[in-house]
Motif scaffolding. Structure first.
Motif, PDB file in Angstrom:
ATOM      1  N   THR A   1       0.842  -1.197   0.000  1.00 16.96           N
ATOM      2  CA  THR A   1       0.000   0.000   0.000  1.00 16.96           C
ATOM      3  C   THR A   1       0.880   1.251   0.000  1.00 16.96           C
ATOM      4  N   GLY A   2       0.260   2.362  -0.358  1.00 16.07           N
ATOM      5  CA  GLY A   2       0.971   3.629  -0.295  1.00 16.07           C
ATOM      6  C   GLY A   2       1.377   3.981   1.123  1.00 16.07           C
ATOM      7  N   GLU A   3       0.491   3.685   2.084  1.00 10.83           N
ATOM      8  CA  GLU A   3       0.803   3.968   3.485  1.00 10.83           C
ATOM      9  C   GLU A   3       2.045   3.211   3.941  1.00 10.83           C
TER      10      GLU A   3
ATOM     11  N   ILE B   1       5.198   4.798   2.448  1.00  7.62           N
ATOM     12  CA  ILE B   1       5.565   6.023   3.173  1.00  7.62           C
ATOM     13  C   ILE B   1       6.236   5.672   4.496  1.00  7.62           C
TER      14      ILE B   1
ATOM     15  N   ILE C   1      -3.935   4.843   0.237  1.00  8.56           N
ATOM     16  CA  ILE C   1      -3.226   5.910  -0.471  1.00  8.56           C
ATOM     17  C   ILE C   1      -2.633   5.335  -1.761  1.00  8.56           C
TER      18      ILE C   1
ATOM     19  N   GLU D   1      -0.221   9.727  -4.651  1.00 15.49           N
ATOM     20  CA  GLU D   1      -0.222  10.424  -3.363  1.00 15.49           C
ATOM     21  C   GLU D   1       0.968   9.992  -2.509  1.00 15.49           C
ATOM     22  N   ALA D   2       1.291   8.703  -2.545  1.00 18.43           N
ATOM     23  CA  ALA D   2       2.452   8.217  -1.790  1.00 18.43           C
ATOM     24  C   ALA D   2       3.732   8.862  -2.319  1.00 18.43           C
TER      25      ALA D   2
END
Length: 149
Positions: A37-39, A42, A62, A66-67
């Motif tokens: 995931t993007g989260e 990050i 995310i 966006e990431a």
């Protein structure tokens, strides 16, 4: 020369495994981690300290764009290569606006992926051939509309 430290951010396990195998097969790269995931991407940047992230666009939570924006705001030295199945013009330009250093399609072969990685690490921006043609066509259309050409 130290290997290029790469984080793979993609929610498809088959793609992550294949990319991991491809990158492990060459001496100049090492995969420092995988996220889905993007989260997670990050969160893992600080711990894993990759030089580069291979980022999918469509992930749960995310997304990759966006990431990318969040990662580059906190860590501007990290290079991000979007690796996706999506050729949509809006997504290509959104990735560029977010700060991605390149954009290649998942159908790219090993040589194309490695060429993109090396180019980006050396400070270049790179786009797969199909994407580059779309970007050039877009700018030609703008030039025609504005009467520049």
């Amino acid at each position: 020369m130290d290997p290029i430290r790469i984080l793979i951010a993609d929610d498809h396990p088959l793609f992550r495994n294949g990319m991991h195998g491809l990158l492990d097969s060459v001496a100049e790269t090492t995969v420092v981690g995988e996220t889905t995931t993007g989260e997670e991407a990050i969160a893992q940047v600080e711990t894993l300290r990759p030089h580069m992230i291979l980022m999918d666009i469509k992930m749960p939570g995310i997304n990759g764009i966006e990431a990318t924006r969040a990662i580059l705001a906190a860590h501007p030295g990290i290079k991000i290569l979007m690796v996706t199945m999506l050729e949509d013009d809006e997504l290509v330009f959104a990735a560029m606006r977010a700060g991605a250093h390149g954009y290649v399609l998942k159908g790219a072969n090993q040589a194309e992926i490695m060429r993109a990685i090396h180019a980006i690490i050396n400070g270049e921006a790179i786009f797969g051939l199909g994407i580059a043609r779309r970007v050039l066509r877009f700018f030609w259309l703008i030039a025609i509309v504005r009467g520049i050409v």
